[in-house]
Design a protein around this motif. Structure first.
Motif, PDB file in Angstrom:
ATOM      1  N   UNK A  47      97.761  47.604  98.343  1.00 35.73           N
ATOM      2  CA  UNK A  47      97.956  47.371  99.688  1.00 35.73           C
ATOM      3  C   UNK A  47      97.477  46.367 100.199  1.00 35.73           C
ATOM      4  N   UNK A  48      96.267  45.896 100.193  1.00 37.12           N
ATOM      5  CA  UNK A  48      95.286  45.153 100.613  1.00 37.12           C
ATOM      6  C   UNK A  48      95.818  43.754 100.387  1.00 37.12           C
ATOM      7  N   UNK A  49      96.252  43.375  99.377  1.00 35.96           N
ATOM      8  CA  UNK A  49      96.618  42.186  98.548  1.00 35.96           C
ATOM      9  C   UNK A  49      97.765  41.652  99.499  1.00 35.96           C
ATOM     10  N   UNK A  50      97.644  40.323  99.378  1.00 35.89           N
ATOM     11  CA  UNK A  50      98.950  39.589 100.335  1.00 35.89           C
ATOM     12  C   UNK A  50     100.087  39.594  99.571  1.00 35.89           C
ATOM     13  N   UNK A  51     101.255  39.153 100.346  1.00 35.78           N
ATOM     14  CA  UNK A  51     102.445  39.198  99.970  1.00 35.78           C
ATOM     15  C   UNK A  51     102.456  37.848  98.800  1.00 35.78           C
ATOM     16  N   UNK A  52     102.289  38.010  97.468  1.00 38.78           N
ATOM     17  CA  UNK A  52     102.405  36.862  96.789  1.00 38.78           C
ATOM     18  C   UNK A  52     103.976  35.817  96.758  1.00 38.78           C
ATOM     19  N   UNK A  53     104.820  36.662  97.052  1.00 42.66           N
ATOM     20  CA  UNK A  53     106.091  36.053  96.873  1.00 42.66           C
ATOM     21  C   UNK A  53     106.723  35.577  98.051  1.00 42.66           C
ATOM     22  N   UNK A  54     105.743  35.559  99.163  1.00 37.66           N
ATOM     23  CA  UNK A  54     106.076  34.718 100.449  1.00 37.66           C
ATOM     24  C   UNK A  54     106.092  33.138 100.222  1.00 37.66           C
ATOM     25  N   UNK A  55     106.854  32.632 101.014  1.00 36.13           N
ATOM     26  CA  UNK A  55     106.593  31.193 101.040  1.00 36.13           C
ATOM     27  C   UNK A  55     105.313  30.546 101.187  1.00 36.13           C
ATOM     28  N   UNK A  56     104.937  29.394 100.824  1.00 39.46           N
ATOM     29  CA  UNK A  56     103.570  29.027 100.873  1.00 39.46           C
ATOM     30  C   UNK A  56     103.438  27.962 101.997  1.00 39.46           C
ATOM     31  N   UNK A  57     102.484  27.982 102.575  1.00 39.70           N
ATOM     32  CA  UNK A  57     101.992  26.973 103.791  1.00 39.70           C
ATOM     33  C   UNK A  57     100.811  26.403 103.525  1.00 39.70           C
ATOM     34  N   UNK A  58     100.552  25.722 102.439  1.00 46.52           N
ATOM     35  CA  UNK A  58      99.195  25.140 102.087  1.00 46.52           C
ATOM     36  C   UNK A  58      99.335  23.494 102.147  1.00 46.52           C
ATOM     37  N   UNK A  59      98.461  22.900 102.574  1.00 47.91           N
ATOM     38  CA  UNK A  59      98.381  21.395 102.494  1.00 47.91           C
ATOM     39  C   UNK A  59      98.942  20.767 100.968  1.00 47.91           C
ATOM     40  N   UNK A  60      99.689  19.741 100.945  1.00 44.70           N
ATOM     41  CA  UNK A  60     100.248  19.146  99.817  1.00 44.70           C
ATOM     42  C   UNK A  60      99.021  18.316  99.173  1.00 44.70           C
ATOM     43  N   UNK A  61      98.692  18.624  97.754  1.00 45.27           N
ATOM     44  CA  UNK A  61      97.683  17.870  97.289  1.00 45.27           C
ATOM     45  C   UNK A  61      97.656  16.137  97.401  1.00 45.27           C
ATOM     46  N   UNK A  62      98.982  15.723  97.490  1.00 40.46           N
ATOM     47  CA  UNK A  62      99.116  14.412  97.556  1.00 40.46           C
ATOM     48  C   UNK A  62     100.268  13.813  98.435  1.00 40.46           C
TER      49      UNK A  62
END
Lengths: 365, 365
Positions: A284-299
Motif C-alpha cells: 500500500x505504501x509503494x508509489x504507483x509505478x505505472x504512472x507517467x514519470x516527471x523526472x528531469x531528462x538526463x540530457x
C-alpha cells in the motif's frame, strides 16, 4: 513491449524485498509481471519466498519469477553463435566446442542478463519486467552496454577505415573471405555489414533506455547516511547511461522530510517494515509505478543557444570531469565515461564554458 | 610478495567494516597493509573514515587505502596497449584513440581490478593487500580470470590450429604480417607467440590462487538466515575457482555455536558491534589472519586410485553437475564452470562414478 523497472541502492537496504513488493502490487492490479533475480544463490529464493528456476515459474496470479543462471544463458547463446557460424562459414570450426564446457568470464553475467531481459521483453508475455540486479554500478554497466558498445563500434570503425592497416588488409580480404565464407565480401562489407544487425539491437536498446516509459529505475535507501550517500551517487551515475531515476523509496525509516530534501526534485516514498508474511502495508505504501514519470531528462541539447545540459544530481562538482580529446564530448562522472555525439552544428567546436547549476552541468559552445 | 585477503558475504553484513578492522589489526602488528576498495562511491570513504583517492593514501602508521577508479585504470592500460602496438606495428593505428574517451564495458572493472592487485603486489611495498570488492560472485569472477581465461586460450587455440580456417589462413599470414608488423611471423608464431607473455601472467595468477599462503578469503555473515545461506553458497562457489576460504567471521551476533556447526570444518569467530569510533574490541576479536591456514584443498587428484576429489561445501547435491563433453572434466556449480585438465593417465577416460561425501565430490575414473 514491457515496462522495465530496476532498483538501485546499497546492499542490505532491502532492494529485493521492495522489488518483490512492487511485483506483487502490479500483479494484483492486473498486470502480468516477471521478476528477474540476478543473484544465483539460494538466498535469493529465500528472500522471494519461492523456489525459482532459470526458466520463469508462476508463483501467484499474474506473477512469475526467474533466477538468472549465467552458465545456462551462455550455453544457449553459444548455440546461437554456432548456428550463425554454420550459415556463413564453409567449414564451421566452433562446432567442436560445446556450450556445456564454457567458463564464465567477467562481463558475461551482465551482457547475458541484458540480452535475456531483451528476449523476455520481446515475447510480449509480460506487461512489466522487474530486474533485481546487484543494484550498484554493475547494474548501470549492464544497462549502459548499448550506449558504450555503440561508441566503441563507431569510433574504432572510423579509425580502422582511415588507417594504414585497413588499406593493407584490403587486397587480402576478398581471397580470404571467399575461401572461408559461403559468400563473397569486400573490405567495405567487412567493416559495415556484420555489425548492422548488432547495431540495430544496440540502437533499440539505446532508444528504450532513453524512454522513461520503457525503462526506469528507483532508488532504495534506509536512513543510514552511508546508504543515503550511495543512493545519491547512483542517482547521478544513472544519468551517465541515460537511465531515468523516477523516485526514491525510503525503507524502514520515518525521516521522510529530511531525506526528501536531499533527493529533490524526486518524489520520496516512505515504506514501513514488513511484519512476518504480511506484505499489504508495504504494498500500500509503494508509489504507483505505472504512472507517467516527471523526472528531469538526463540530457538536453539546445542547438539554438549552443548549449548541452546534462542532469548530474547527487554528484559534487569535483566528481565531474569534462574532456574533448576525441571527436566527441566526454563527460567523466560516477566512474563512467559518456561520449556525447553532438549535432553536426556543434561538432568540432571548442567548449567555451561549463558550469554547475542546480544539479545540471551546462556546457556552452 | 604480499598476502592477499578478501572478504565474501551478503551486502550489508559488514564486509567493509571487517576489512578495515583487519587492516588496522595487521598494520598495528607491524605489517605494511594496503586496503583496496572497489566501490567508487563516496560512501566507501565514509565507511573507511578517510578521503581515499585512486592512488594509495596513508591513513595511519603502516596503513594505506586506495579506491579503485576503473576509468583511470582503463586510461593507463590503454596507454600500455598503445605502447605495445607502436613497438610491433609499422604504422600504429590506436594512437588516434585516447584513453580519456574510452567508456567502461562490463567486465572491465574486474579485469582491471585484478591487474591492479597484481601490480600493487609486484611493487613489494605491502606485506598484506586486502581487497574489499563486492564480496559476491563478481569478486569470484575477478579472481577466477586466470583459470577461466587460460582454459579459453588452451581450448580455442587447439580447435583453431586443427581447423580448416587455420589451414586456409596460413598462406596469407606471412604476407599480411610482414606488411603490417615490424617483424616477420609465421602462422605458427601467430597462434603461439603473442599469448606467451599473457600465459605467463595467467600462470602466475593460477599458482598464486592455488596457494592459500598467498591468496585467501574469509566469509562474513550476520545470523540472518539469508546472509548465512549466501555465505555458505559463496564458500562452495569459491572452491570452483580454487580460492581457499580460511574462516568465517560472524558479525554482531552471539549464535556462535549454532552457526559454527553449519560451517564446519572452518573456524568461526564472533565479532562484536563497533561502538562509535572504538575499533579495539572488534580488532581484538578478529582471528590472526597471518597464521598458516588449515582449510581443505579445493582440488586433489589421486592418480593411484584414479580419483579426483573436489571440495564443494555449502552446496546441495542438486546444485552440482558433472559433464564430460569436451576433452576435460567440467564441474558446474555456483553458476560457474570449472574445467579440470586431468593428468595424462586419466585423460579421455570415461567417468565411472561420482558421489558426494562430507562436502566432497569424489569422481572415479
Amino acid at each position: 513491449m514491457s515496462l522495465i523497472l530496476t532498483f538501485l541502492g546499497k546492499g542490505g537496504s532491502g532492494r529485493t524485498t521492495i522489488a518483490l513488493a512492487a511485483a506483487k502490487k502490479m500483479a494484483s492490479s492486473g498486470s502480468k509481471v516477471l521478476l528477474i533475480g540476478q543473484d544465483p544463490s539460494p538466498s535469493w529464493g529465500m528472500l522471494v519466498g519461492a523456489s525459482p528456476s532459470p526458466s520463469p515459474v508462476q508463483i501467484a496470479a499474474n506473477l512469475s519469477v526467474v533466477q538468472q543462471q549465467t552458465t545456462l544463458l551462455l550455453e544457449r547463446s553459444w548455440d546461437e553463435i554456432k548456428d550463425l557460424e554454420s550459415q556463413y562459414l564453409r567449414s564451421p570450426t566452433l562446432k567442436n566446442i560445446y556450450g556445456q564446457e564454457l567458463g564464465v568470464l567477467p562481463g558475461m553475467d551482465q551482457a547475458l542478463a541484458l540480452n535475456s531481459i531483451r528476449e523476455y521483453d520481446k515475447t510480449g508475455d509480460y506487461d512489466v519486467i522487474i530486474y533485481d540486479g546487484s543494484g550498484d554500478l554493475a547494474t548501470l554497466r549492464t544497462f549502459g552496454i548499448p550506449e558504450v558498445f555503440s561508441w566503441y563500434i563507431r569510433r574504432f570503425r572510423q579509425v580502422l577505415t582511415e588507417s594504414d592497416i585497413g588499406k593493407i588488409l584490403s587486397p587480402f580480404i576478398q581471397p580470404i573471405t571467399s575461401a572461408i565464407l559461403n559468400v563473397s565480401w569486400t573490405a567495405d562489407d567487412l567493416v559495415n555489414k556484420p555489425s548492422n544487425e548488432a547495431n540495430d539491437i544496440l540502437d533499440q536498446g539505446r532508444k528504450a533506455l532513453a524512454n522513461p516509459n520503457r525503462i526506469r529505475a528507483y532508488l532504495v535507501t534506509t536512513d543510514d547516511p552511508v546508504a543515503v550517500t550511495q543512493a545519491k551517487y547512483l542517482w547521478g551515475s544513472a544519468q551517465q547511461i541515460g537511465l531515468t531515476v523516477a523516485g526514491v523509496i525510503l525503507n524502514q525509516s520515518e525521516l521522510t522530510d529530511t531525506l526528501a530534501a536531499e533527493f529533490a526534485p524526486l518524489s520520496l516514498t516512505s515504506v514501513p517494515s514488513r511484519i512476518g508474511e504480511d506484505w499489504q502495508a508495504v504494498i500500500n505504501a509503494l508509489p504507483n509505478f505505472q504512472e507517467g514519470v516527471n523526472a528531469p531528462k538526463p540530457l538536453t541539447i539546445e542547438i539554438a543557444s549552443n548549449q548541452v545540459r546534462v542532469f548530474l544530481p547527487g554528484l559534487a562538482k569535483n566528481q565531474v570531469k569534462l574532456t574533448q580529446s576525441g571527436p566527441e564530448l566526454t563527460i567523466e562522472a560516477g566512474d563512467q565515461r559518456r561520449n556525447i555525439d553532438v549535432p553536426e552544428s556543434l561538432r568540432g567546436k571548442p567548449v567555451k564554458g561549463a558550469k554547475f547549476l542546480e544539479g545540471y552541468l551546462i556546457i556552452s559552445f
